[in-house]
Design a protein around this motif. Structure first.
Motif, PDB file in Angstrom:
ATOM      1  N   ARG A   1       0.832  -1.213   0.000  1.00 49.36           N
ATOM      2  CA  ARG A   1       0.000   0.000   0.000  1.00 49.36           C
ATOM      3  C   ARG A   1       0.862   1.257   0.000  1.00 49.36           C
ATOM      4  NH1 ARG A   1      -4.387   1.254  -0.290  1.00 49.36           N
ATOM      5  NH2 ARG A   1      -5.484  -0.607   0.403  1.00 49.36           N
ATOM      6  N   LEU A   2       2.016   1.175   0.650  1.00 50.50           N
ATOM      7  CA  LEU A   2       2.909   2.330   0.776  1.00 50.50           C
ATOM      8  C   LEU A   2       4.306   1.922   0.371  1.00 50.50           C
ATOM      9  CD1 LEU A   2       2.229   3.193   4.515  1.00 50.50           C
ATOM     10  CD2 LEU A   2       1.210   4.357   2.587  1.00 50.50           C
ATOM     11  N   ASP A   3       5.096   2.880  -0.082  1.00 46.93           N
ATOM     12  CA  ASP A   3       6.522   2.596  -0.181  1.00 46.93           C
ATOM     13  C   ASP A   3       7.187   3.207   1.057  1.00 46.93           C
ATOM     14  OD1 ASP A   3       6.506   5.328  -0.745  1.00 46.93           O
ATOM     15  OD2 ASP A   3       8.336   5.145  -1.910  1.00 46.93           O
ATOM     16  N   LEU A   4       8.508   3.077   1.156  1.00 47.82           N
ATOM     17  CA  LEU A   4       9.166   3.553   2.378  1.00 47.82           C
ATOM     18  C   LEU A   4       9.091   5.068   2.532  1.00 47.82           C
ATOM     19  CD1 LEU A   4      12.406   1.468   2.960  1.00 47.82           C
ATOM     20  CD2 LEU A   4      10.247   1.414   4.184  1.00 47.82           C
ATOM     21  N   THR A   5       9.140   5.797   1.416  1.00 46.48           N
ATOM     22  CA  THR A   5       9.093   7.264   1.547  1.00 46.48           C
ATOM     23  C   THR A   5       7.709   7.686   2.070  1.00 46.48           C
ATOM     24  OG1 THR A   5       8.339   7.662  -0.714  1.00 46.48           O
ATOM     25  CG2 THR A   5      10.719   7.636  -0.353  1.00 46.48           C
ATOM     26  N   GLN A   6       6.673   6.959   1.685  1.00 44.08           N
ATOM     27  CA  GLN A   6       5.334   7.298   2.179  1.00 44.08           C
ATOM     28  C   GLN A   6       5.193   6.937   3.658  1.00 44.08           C
ATOM     29  OE1 GLN A   6       3.486   5.168  -1.173  1.00 44.08           O
ATOM     30  NE2 GLN A   6       2.120   6.915  -1.332  1.00 44.08           N
ATOM     31  N   ALA A   7       5.791   5.794   4.035  1.00 45.63           N
ATOM     32  CA  ALA A   7       5.755   5.406   5.447  1.00 45.63           C
ATOM     33  C   ALA A   7       6.474   6.460   6.289  1.00 45.63           C
ATOM     34  CB  ALA A   7       6.400   4.036   5.636  1.00 45.63           C
ATOM     35  N   GLU A   8       7.632   6.905   5.811  1.00 49.83           N
ATOM     36  CA  GLU A   8       8.371   7.941   6.545  1.00 49.83           C
ATOM     37  C   GLU A   8       7.560   9.230   6.610  1.00 49.83           C
ATOM     38  OE1 GLU A   8      13.016   6.814   5.561  1.00 49.83           O
ATOM     39  OE2 GLU A   8      11.803   7.754   4.028  1.00 49.83           O
ATOM     40  N   ALA A   9       6.870   9.533   5.503  1.00 44.94           N
ATOM     41  CA  ALA A   9       6.092  10.772   5.473  1.00 44.94           C
ATOM     42  C   ALA A   9       4.934  10.711   6.471  1.00 44.94           C
ATOM     43  CB  ALA A   9       5.573  11.022   4.067  1.00 44.94           C
ATOM     44  N   LEU A  10       4.340   9.525   6.641  1.00 47.12           N
ATOM     45  CA  LEU A  10       3.254   9.406   7.627  1.00 47.12           C
ATOM     46  C   LEU A  10       3.784   9.692   9.028  1.00 47.12           C
ATOM     47  CD1 LEU A  10       1.148   6.286   6.670  1.00 47.12           C
ATOM     48  CD2 LEU A  10       0.500   8.678   6.593  1.00 47.12           C
ATOM     49  N   ARG A  11       4.962   9.152   9.303  1.00 45.80           N
ATOM     50  CA  ARG A  11       5.594   9.408  10.614  1.00 45.80           C
ATOM     51  C   ARG A  11       5.860  10.923  10.758  1.00 45.80           C
ATOM     52  NH1 ARG A  11      11.273   7.351  10.313  1.00 45.80           N
ATOM     53  NH2 ARG A  11      11.395   9.311   9.208  1.00 45.80           N
ATOM     54  N   ASP A  12       6.339  11.544   9.678  1.00 43.62           N
ATOM     55  CA  ASP A  12       6.625  12.983   9.740  1.00 43.62           C
ATOM     56  C   ASP A  12       5.347  13.800   9.921  1.00 43.62           C
ATOM     57  OD1 ASP A  12       9.224  12.317   9.365  1.00 43.62           O
ATOM     58  OD2 ASP A  12       9.298  12.865   7.243  1.00 43.62           O
ATOM     59  N   LEU A  13       4.267  13.320   9.290  1.00 43.38           N
ATOM     60  CA  LEU A  13       2.992  14.036   9.411  1.00 43.38           C
ATOM     61  C   LEU A  13       2.514  14.017  10.862  1.00 43.38           C
ATOM     62  CD1 LEU A  13       1.142  15.469   7.401  1.00 43.38           C
ATOM     63  CD2 LEU A  13      -0.086  13.336   7.087  1.00 43.38           C
ATOM     64  N   ILE A  14       2.701  12.883  11.508  1.00 45.04           N
ATOM     65  CA  ILE A  14       2.310  12.776  12.921  1.00 45.04           C
ATOM     66  C   ILE A  14       3.177  13.707  13.769  1.00 45.04           C
ATOM     67  CG2 ILE A  14       2.272  11.210  14.914  1.00 45.04           C
ATOM     68  CD1 ILE A  14       1.623   8.960  12.846  1.00 45.04           C
ATOM     69  N   ASP A  15       4.449  13.821  13.405  1.00 47.93           N
ATOM     70  CA  ASP A  15       5.376  14.654  14.194  1.00 47.93           C
ATOM     71  C   ASP A  15       5.358  16.119  13.801  1.00 47.93           C
ATOM     72  OD1 ASP A  15       6.210  12.472  15.563  1.00 47.93           O
ATOM     73  OD2 ASP A  15       7.965  12.067  14.322  1.00 47.93           O
ATOM     74  N   ALA A  16       4.636  16.461  12.702  1.00 52.60           N
ATOM     75  CA  ALA A  16       4.734  17.840  12.180  1.00 52.60           C
ATOM     76  C   ALA A  16       4.242  18.861  13.208  1.00 52.60           C
ATOM     77  CB  ALA A  16       3.930  17.962  10.893  1.00 52.60           C
ATOM     78  N   ASP A  17       5.075  19.887  13.461  1.00 54.55           N
ATOM     79  CA  ASP A  17       4.705  20.954  14.386  1.00 54.55           C
ATOM     80  C   ASP A  17       4.398  22.246  13.641  1.00 54.55           C
ATOM     81  OD1 ASP A  17       5.012  19.615  16.826  1.00 54.55           O
ATOM     82  OD2 ASP A  17       7.186  19.797  16.688  1.00 54.55           O
ATOM     83  N   THR A  18       4.940  22.397  12.438  1.00 51.56           N
ATOM     84  CA  THR A  18       4.763  23.663  11.719  1.00 51.56           C
ATOM     85  C   THR A  18       4.053  23.409  10.387  1.00 51.56           C
ATOM     86  OG1 THR A  18       6.825  23.482  10.511  1.00 51.56           O
ATOM     87  CG2 THR A  18       6.947  24.534  12.671  1.00 51.56           C
ATOM     88  N   GLU A  19       3.554  24.493   9.807  1.00 55.27           N
ATOM     89  CA  GLU A  19       2.876  24.415   8.511  1.00 55.27           C
ATOM     90  C   GLU A  19       3.790  23.820   7.434  1.00 55.27           C
ATOM     91  OE1 GLU A  19      -0.283  25.372   6.820  1.00 55.27           O
ATOM     92  OE2 GLU A  19      -0.458  24.461   8.785  1.00 55.27           O
ATOM     93  N   ALA A  20       5.056  24.296   7.424  1.00 53.44           N
ATOM     94  CA  ALA A  20       5.979  23.825   6.392  1.00 53.44           C
ATOM     95  C   ALA A  20       6.192  22.318   6.527  1.00 53.44           C
ATOM     96  CB  ALA A  20       7.306  24.561   6.500  1.00 53.44           C
ATOM     97  N   GLN A  21       6.318  21.828   7.754  1.00 56.82           N
ATOM     98  CA  GLN A  21       6.514  20.387   7.960  1.00 56.82           C
ATOM     99  C   GLN A  21       5.275  19.616   7.519  1.00 56.82           C
ATOM    100  OE1 GLN A  21       7.421  20.633  12.151  1.00 56.82           O
ATOM    101  NE2 GLN A  21       9.548  20.069  11.807  1.00 56.82           N
ATOM    102  N   ARG A  22       4.101  20.165   7.849  1.00 55.51           N
ATOM    103  CA  ARG A  22       2.856  19.472   7.482  1.00 55.51           C
ATOM    104  C   ARG A  22       2.723  19.360   5.965  1.00 55.51           C
ATOM    105  NH1 ARG A  22      -1.673  20.770   5.413  1.00 55.51           N
ATOM    106  NH2 ARG A  22      -1.271  23.006   5.444  1.00 55.51           N
ATOM    107  N   ARG A  23       2.995  20.481   5.261  1.00 54.40           N
ATOM    108  CA  ARG A  23       2.846  20.478   3.805  1.00 54.40           C
ATOM    109  C   ARG A  23       3.797  19.483   3.153  1.00 54.40           C
ATOM    110  NH1 ARG A  23       3.721  26.188   2.832  1.00 54.40           N
ATOM    111  NH2 ARG A  23       2.301  27.047   4.356  1.00 54.40           N
TER     112      ARG A  23
END
Ligand code: GTP
Ligand code: MG
Length: 559
Positions: free
Chosen positions: A223-245
């Motif tokens: 369903r996901l590749d590794l970059t998408q898995a990492e991005a999901l983790r980053d989305l959970i950790d995102a504190d700023t707008e730039a990180q979220r985008r």
């Protein structure tokens, strides 16, 4: 034209390196007789769409992998709703054992034996109001909502059950205990028994999930590749707008597409070289194939170098811009940190040399995550502790993405300009930002002269951290400046967002360098194969077992 002479020699010595080349040899046998078979056939062959982690899909999963897993997917503690996730082949069985229809009238009923035998058969993706019961005693544990996803139409691609309960410690632990009990055999259960009732109570292959295991299964299910898995983790950790985008775009697959395109191009160049090995230029193949491959590889090399040179923009956006505040003692560095943080994070006193160690805070400045470091004032000192602090300050300035020099205007003003202490002067360069502080203690002529003297700096502001004068202007224009330099507004989003991507891209570039340097066509094909593998490791398209643990151990349990 590179020589083919070493081909047989090398393949003879190290056949394991040349599995695909042996494949070429077979193709050669098959096609030798077809004179119309040219390099075009290779080039027009569809490049296979990347299959994520093919090894894992081909191998039969072990028991440990096959087991159904469960975990609390929301943060523990008191709250409105807690979500408990169950994923795996027994998810439907769990549903039938602990989910019962909810009835308006049973608010006074604590034991829902009334509902026994009325287990629900779930309609996939439809959330239903339900009671959750203890599978052994039948006691109602809580009422809430349940939703069942039939694999592969689920996040993990397996059958998934989500229970939305009230978020209280007792509720959550009672439901988790109930799930644990499902994997234990009830008293008197015989493994030989085959009756319908007994199979209802059979112990299930159920266990608590490990960190990131749901996402890992999503990856293994394709369903996901590794970059998408990492991005999901980053989305959970995102504190700023730039990180979220940034994380959201990568989670939707934009990073994956770009890496896959790069890998497909390398494979295209490799196909040209293999065709050359197969037939030899001037035989069945049109002229100039090797030159075309070199041209393609040079372009790829430039593209990769461009991404690697990107001032670490992706990594900065993802994990924060590293800003070092430095300057002479007593200039107001810690006062600046406290102003940016909006609280008394650092000790401020009139004693020069108050700050000894590096104090770091992650703050949101202009929508960017900035890791701000306050450092010890730079001066010559006999104090052992302070000397270590000064050394650390210097190192921190060297390690930072940007540095901001804070000066006390009355201390550095000479009337006609400024005089910086030597220890500070050597760290001030054209990319340094400068904050002239304590203007409340200076006269306008002094301020003007100092501004002129420092006009070549990347940015210059005059403020008073005591009275607040100039601070609003500093904050907004400093925010704008760093956004212009690092944010992605209106620019192509950065490709390299973490060290893992950077390492693999650097490796790929080295293999491309080696390709461009070699005179041997067989070695050239191998270098391209290694380059394609390095890029494939970023998305997880190939050979990733070694990196999986590294990627998923940073997840929380339940994700
Ligand atoms: N008058 C005036 N005093 C200031 C201003 N900013 C800071 N101070 C005072 O200057 C003194 C030193 O401030 P700090 O923020 O501790 O300075 P520092 O650069 O961190 O000093 P060290 O940690 O010793 O290197 C404190 O007494 C502050 O209250 C200002 O704009 N005007
Ligand atoms: Mg200080």
């Amino acid at each position: 034209m590179p020589s083919l002479s070493r081909y047989t020699k090398i393949i003879g010595h190290r056949p394991e390196l040349f599995a695909p080349t042996r494949h070429v040899a077979l193709r050669r046998q098959n096609h030798r007789t077809q004179s119309s078979y040219t390099v075009k056939h290779y080039l027009t062959r569809p490049v296979p769409r990347t299959v994520h982690c093919p090894d894992v899909r081909v191998l039969l999963p072990s028991d440990a992998q096959r087991r159904t897993i469960y975990a609390l997917a929301t943060p523990p503690g008191k709250g409105g709703v807690a979500v408990i996730r169950v994923s795996g082949p027994d998810a439907l069985g769990v549903y039938s054992r602990i989910v019962r229809p909810w009835r308006n009238t049973h608010s006074t009923v604590t034991n829902v034996k009334l509902l026994e035998g009325k287990c629900m058969s779930p309609e996939p993706r439809k959330m239903v109001r339900c009671a959750v019961i203890d599978p052994v005693s039948g006691e109602e544990l809580d009422d809430g909502l349940a939703v069942f996803f039939r694999g592969p139409q689920s996040f993990t691609t397996e059958d998934v059950l989500e229970l939305h309960m009230h978020s209280g410690r007792a509720v959550v632990s009672s439901v988790l205990n109930a799930l644990a009990r499902l994997s234990q055999a009830p008293p008197g259960f015989s493994s030989q028994a085959r009756s319908a009732v007994e199979s209802e109570t059979r112990p299930m292959m159920l266990r608590p999930a490990e960190r990131g295991e749901f996402t890992r299964r999503a990856f293994q299910g394709g369903r996901l590749d590794l970059t998408q898995a990492e991005a999901l983790r980053d989305l959970i950790d995102a504190d700023t707008e730039a990180q979220r985008r940034l994380a959201l775009r990568a989670a939707r697959g934009s990073t994956r597409e770009r890496f896959e395109k790069m890998r497909a191009e390398i494979i295209r160049a490799m196909a040209m070289i293999e065709a050359l090995i197969d037939f030899g230029e001037g035989e069945d193949i049109e002229e100039g194939v090797y030159d075309r491959a070199i041209e393609l590889v040079k372009q790829l090399h430039d593209t990769i170098s461009g991404h690697l040179k990107d001032s670490r923009r992706g990594e900065i956006l993802r994990s924060g811009l590293r800003l070092a505040i430095f300057g002479p003692p007593n200039a107001g560095k810690s006062s600046l940190l406290n102003f940016l943080a909006g609280r008394e994070a650092a000790i401020v006193t009139p004693v020069p040399g108050t700050t000894r160690d590096v104090l770091e805070l992650t703050l949101d400045i202009g929508g960017l995550a900035v890791v701000v470091a306050d450092t010890a004032g730079l001066r010559k000192t006999d104090d052992v502790v302070e000397r270590i602090g000064v050394e650390r300050a210097r190192e921190r300035v060297g390690d930072s993405d940007i540095s901001l020099c804070v000066l006390s205007l009355p201390e550095v003003a000479t009337g006609a300009g400024v005089r910086l202490p030597d220890q500070v002067k050597e760290l001030v360069g054209p990319s340094t930002y400068v904050l002239l502080n304590k203007i409340d203690l200076s006269v306008p002529e002094e301020i003007r002269a100092a501004k002129n003297a420092l006009s070549s700096c990347a940015g210059l502001w005059t403020v008073s951290l005591s009275t607040g004068e100039g601070l609003e202007d500093f904050l907004s224009s400093f925010g704008l400046l760093i956004n212009e330099r690092f944010a992605m507004d209106g620019r192509e989003e950065p490709l390299v967002t973490n060290a893992r991507h950077r390492t693999q891209l650097e490796a790929a570039r080295e293999f491309l360098d080696a390709f461009l340097a070699t005179e041997d066509v067989v070695v050239a094909a191998e270098e391209l194969r290694y380059a394609a593998n390095a890029v494939g490791k970023v998305t997880g398209a190939i050979d990733v077992e070694d990196v999986l643990d590294v990627v998923f151990e940073e997840f929380c349990i339940g994700k």
